[in-house]
Scaffold this motif. Structure first.
Motif, short mmCIF file in Angstrom:
data_model
loop_
_atom_site.label_atom_id
_atom_site.label_comp_id
_atom_site.label_asym_id
_atom_site.label_seq_id
_atom_site.Cartn_x
_atom_site.Cartn_y
_atom_site.Cartn_z
N ARG A 285 -3.56 -66.70 23.22
CA ARG A 285 -3.36 -68.15 22.85
C ARG A 285 -2.29 -68.26 23.89
NH1 ARG A 285 -0.09 -62.95 19.94
NH2 ARG A 285 -1.33 -62.36 21.84
N ILE A 286 -1.84 -69.86 23.96
CA ILE A 286 -0.77 -70.63 24.48
C ILE A 286 0.61 -70.66 24.42
CG2 ILE A 286 -0.59 -72.86 26.32
CD1 ILE A 286 -2.89 -72.18 27.00
N ARG A 287 1.28 -70.44 24.78
CA ARG A 287 2.39 -70.12 23.94
C ARG A 287 3.50 -71.27 24.76
NH1 ARG A 287 5.25 -64.59 23.41
NH2 ARG A 287 5.48 -64.26 24.66
N ILE A 288 3.92 -72.00 24.26
CA ILE A 288 5.30 -73.47 24.42
C ILE A 288 6.77 -73.01 23.96
CG2 ILE A 288 5.20 -76.14 24.78
CD1 ILE A 288 2.34 -76.08 24.18
N ARG A 289 7.06 -73.51 24.18
CA ARG A 289 9.03 -73.93 24.06
C ARG A 289 8.98 -75.46 24.25
NH1 ARG A 289 10.80 -70.04 21.86
NH2 ARG A 289 12.57 -71.53 21.19
N GLY A 290 8.97 -75.92 22.72
CA GLY A 290 9.06 -77.21 23.54
C GLY A 290 10.28 -77.92 23.94
N GLY A 291 10.70 -79.55 24.34
CA GLY A 291 11.33 -80.13 24.54
C GLY A 291 11.45 -80.33 26.56
N ARG A 292 10.94 -79.83 27.18
CA ARG A 292 11.06 -79.96 28.43
C ARG A 292 10.67 -81.41 29.40
NH1 ARG A 292 11.78 -74.37 31.94
NH2 ARG A 292 12.50 -73.06 29.89
N ALA A 293 11.19 -81.78 29.66
CA ALA A 293 10.32 -83.07 30.52
C ALA A 293 9.88 -82.34 32.14
CB ALA A 293 11.68 -83.87 31.28
N LEU A 294 8.68 -83.10 32.16
CA LEU A 294 7.93 -82.22 33.30
C LEU A 294 8.02 -83.25 34.32
CD1 LEU A 294 3.79 -82.58 31.13
CD2 LEU A 294 6.02 -80.98 31.67
N LYS A 295 8.20 -82.62 35.34
CA LYS A 295 8.21 -83.38 36.73
C LYS A 295 7.58 -82.87 37.88
CE LYS A 295 12.49 -85.46 36.40
NZ LYS A 295 13.34 -85.42 35.14
N LEU B 10 -4.62 -74.68 32.64
CA LEU B 10 -3.74 -76.24 31.76
C LEU B 10 -2.44 -75.71 32.17
CD1 LEU B 10 -3.96 -78.03 29.49
CD2 LEU B 10 -3.94 -76.01 28.34
N GLU B 11 -2.00 -74.39 31.99
CA GLU B 11 -0.94 -73.62 32.36
C GLU B 11 -0.43 -73.71 32.94
OE1 GLU B 11 -3.60 -71.89 31.18
OE2 GLU B 11 -3.65 -70.18 31.46
N GLN B 12 -1.61 -73.55 34.44
CA GLN B 12 0.00 -73.16 35.55
C GLN B 12 -0.06 -74.21 35.83
OE1 GLN B 12 -3.29 -70.77 35.35
NE2 GLN B 12 -3.74 -70.10 37.43
N LYS B 13 -1.17 -75.77 35.15
CA LYS B 13 -0.47 -76.85 35.81
C LYS B 13 0.62 -77.68 35.60
CE LYS B 13 -5.70 -78.81 37.57
NZ LYS B 13 -6.48 -79.64 37.27
N LEU B 14 0.35 -77.53 33.78
CA LEU B 14 2.16 -77.50 33.43
C LEU B 14 3.36 -77.26 33.95
CD1 LEU B 14 0.00 -78.60 30.20
CD2 LEU B 14 1.02 -80.35 31.33
N ALA B 15 2.65 -75.65 33.54
CA ALA B 15 4.38 -75.18 33.88
C ALA B 15 4.74 -75.68 35.66
CB ALA B 15 3.79 -73.59 34.31
N ARG B 16 4.05 -75.81 36.47
CA ARG B 16 4.38 -76.06 37.63
C ARG B 16 5.38 -77.51 37.35
NH1 ARG B 16 0.43 -75.52 43.00
NH2 ARG B 16 1.02 -72.38 42.64
N CYS B 17 5.09 -78.36 36.49
CA CYS B 17 6.10 -79.75 36.80
C CYS B 17 7.33 -79.27 35.39
CB CYS B 17 4.91 -80.29 35.50
SG CYS B 17 3.91 -81.22 37.26
N GLY B 18 7.32 -77.63 35.38
CA GLY B 18 8.74 -77.39 34.39
C GLY B 18 7.90 -77.12 33.25
N ALA B 19 6.82 -77.71 32.60
CA ALA B 19 6.76 -77.47 31.33
C ALA B 19 7.11 -75.50 30.75
CB ALA B 19 5.81 -77.29 30.75
N ALA B 20 7.32 -75.02 29.63
CA ALA B 20 7.77 -73.55 29.15
C ALA B 20 6.41 -73.49 28.59
CB ALA B 20 8.67 -73.06 28.28
N ILE B 21 5.65 -72.62 29.55
CA ILE B 21 4.23 -72.46 28.62
C ILE B 21 3.54 -71.39 29.01
CG2 ILE B 21 3.08 -74.58 30.53
CD1 ILE B 21 0.51 -74.97 27.82
N GLU B 22 3.28 -70.44 28.75
CA GLU B 22 2.29 -69.58 29.01
C GLU B 22 1.27 -68.65 28.41
OE1 GLU B 22 5.04 -66.30 28.64
OE2 GLU B 22 5.43 -66.54 27.24
N ARG B 23 0.14 -67.90 28.73
CA ARG B 23 -1.17 -67.67 27.98
C ARG B 23 -0.49 -66.40 27.63
NH1 ARG B 23 -7.31 -68.29 28.39
NH2 ARG B 23 -6.42 -69.93 29.54
N VAL B 24 -1.00 -66.17 26.53
CA VAL B 24 -0.60 -64.94 25.72
C VAL B 24 -1.71 -63.81 25.67
CG1 VAL B 24 0.64 -63.02 24.49
CG2 VAL B 24 1.28 -65.35 25.07
N THR B 25 -2.34 -62.77 26.46
CA THR B 25 -4.01 -62.41 26.67
C THR B 25 -3.14 -61.37 25.18
OG1 THR B 25 -3.41 -61.10 28.73
CG2 THR B 25 -4.40 -62.57 28.72
N GLY B 26 -4.46 -60.88 24.67
CA GLY B 26 -4.98 -60.31 23.86
C GLY B 26 -4.94 -59.93 22.19
#
Ligand code: EPZ
Length: 429
Positions: free
Chosen positions: A3-13, A413-429
């Motif tokens: 799954r992909i878990r996101i905590r919203g509300g962070r700007a991307l830079k 996808l998640e690495q590209k967004l996380a590098r810009c400050g998004a709180a996003i991660e892949r949860v495996t299993g």
């Protein structure tokens, strides 16, 4: 399942490198069937669809070799793939493979042109619409093939080889244009494809075919002329950047707010979406390295748009735009004209608090002040990524299920967004 878990509300830079285009890579890999020499493709993205096509081509006897990274190469550089179809050992594309990826049906043109026969499973149902293959078959018939349908398979043959023909399409089709172009390259005499798709991926495939010795003019216009040649040879070609990935991250940055540079993106591949973003109040600038997308505190303006073949607004960005417009100040209208059932994201966006009303092929999106995180899932690639975009701006946690859809078409996808400050991660299993 991941799954992909996101905590919203962070700007991307920051910077997001754009990968090679999935929808050019697939037909380019298929083009390797046209020659007994080696076709080398650079800038190939690491995607589940590419791996699957490798298996499908392997089944026909294509030797596929992936080169690892060279020293000094950036971690984001695409892969190099060498494809060698010296001997075609099997002309059957079985149901269990074709049903997993529709584009693999496109092997039919090269197989028929090179060895005079092909037995390719009909792709079957699809999450975004009926998606028949009648235009592909009509084109092959015009080129002189005999076509029968038996037991769910298309059985195509051209014992004496294909011969050039006029191929007028009743409606623009990307896949059928690929099929006609690939097959006509090895046909005897001249072919003219009328009402051809003008997508940049068609132009990229034509450029590669020309490097292989094909004689093609007019790719990128509505009329493509092909003078068939007796044989094609090996070549080396770099896949063009993915305009849909570019547009997706542009909308993600517009949604979350911030300042992102899309490295390697080519603005001329997506003028309609970039113009639309500018109209919606997003700052879009061309830079030496690609495209810069900025949005500060300013609200988004609503838009009215209908999807259309290139150079119009692409259906493959419709879901992402809809996610973005859920936060606009006012009411947007988005009409889908390419696929009749491409609205699976609507119900899922509603779970996040979006207000969308569907009437036939038009969605009316009433912008809301806030979205709220929730578990969501979708049944196709672009719908899934629209939920990621919505999650970036939703309060709290959004969990996107069925991540395998995203893996088909978005590299890291998640690495590209996380590098810009998004709180996003892949949860495996
Ligand atoms: C390509 O699909 C893309 N796939 C799709 O991207 C994209 O959405 C679509 O073009 C439209 O841009 C690849 O490039 C691998 P079409 P394709 O033939 O070629 C009808 C993604 O998310 N039609 O241009 O299959 C068809 O039903 C994917 O990356 C017929 O009626 O699409 C549709 O209404 C999804 N008979 C319209 O034409 C036919 O024989 C356009 O489809 C063929 C098509």
């Amino acid at each position: 399942m991941d799954r992909i878990r996101i905590r919203g509300g962070r700007a991307l830079k920051g910077e997001i490198p754009i990968s090679g285009a999935k929808n050019a890579t697939l037909p380019l890999m298929i083009a390797s069937l046209l020659t007994e020499d080696t076709l080398v493709l650079d800038n190939v993205p690491q995607l589940a669809d590419v791996t699957l096509l490798q298996r499908i081509l392997g089944n026909h006897g294509v030797d596929v070799m992936l080169s690892g990274k060279r020293p000094g190469e950036s971690e984001h550089a695409g892969q190099t793939v060498q494809l060698s179809a010296k001997n075609i050992v099997d002309t059957t594309a079985p149901y269990h493979l074709v049903s997993k990826m529709r584009a693999s049906f496109w092997v039919i043109g090269p197989l028929l042109a090179r060895v005079g026969q092909a037995r390719v499973s009909l792709p079957g149902g699809c999450a975004i619409g009926t998606r028949p293959v009648d235009f592909h078959l009509a084109a092959l018939k015009m080129l002189g093939a005999a076509i029968e349908i038996e037991g769910g398979f298309v059985i195509a043959s051209a014992r004496e080889g294909l011969r050039g023909a006029r191929i007028p399409f009743p409606k623009v089709s990307v896949g059928a244009t690929h099929t006609a172009m690939l097959a006509a390259s090895l046909a005897r005499g001249e072919s003219v494809i009328e009402n051809a798709a003008r997508e940049p991926e068609i132009v990229d495939v034509a450029a590669c075919l020309e490097k292989m010795g094909a004689k093609i003019s007019g790719a990128g216009t509505g009329t493509i002329r092909i003078e068939g040649v007796e044989r094609l040879h090996g070549a080396r070609h770099a896949v063009l950047p993915d305009r849909i990935e570019t547009g997706t991250y542009a909308m993600a940055a517009a949604m979350a707010g911030g300042d992102v540079e899309l490295l390697g993106a080519r603005p001329e591949l997506l003028e309609a979406p970039l113009e639309l973003l500018a109209r919606a109040g997003v700052e879009v600038t061309r830079t030496n390295a690609g495209i810069r997308i900025r949005r500060d505190g300013a609200g988004l303006l609503p838009v009215e748009i209908a999807t259309a073949p290139f150079p119009g607004f692409p259906t493959d960005l419709q879901a992402q735009l809809m996610a973005l417009m859920t936060r606009a100040r006012g009411t947007s209208r988005i009409t889908e004209t390419i696929f009749e059932n491409r609205f699976m994201h609507v119900q899922e966006l509603a779970r996040l608090g979006a207000r969308i009303h569907l009437d036939g092929e038009t969605a009316t999106v009433e912008g809301v002040e806030r979205l709220k995180g929730a578990p969501v899932m979708a049944t196709d690639l672009r719908a899934s990524v629209s939920l990621v975009i919505a999650g970036l701006a939703a309060e709290g946690e959004t969990v996107v299920h069925r991540v395998y859809h995203l893996d088909r078409g978005f590299e890291r996808l998640e690495q590209k967004l996380a590098r810009c400050g998004a709180a996003i991660e892949r949860v495996t299993g």
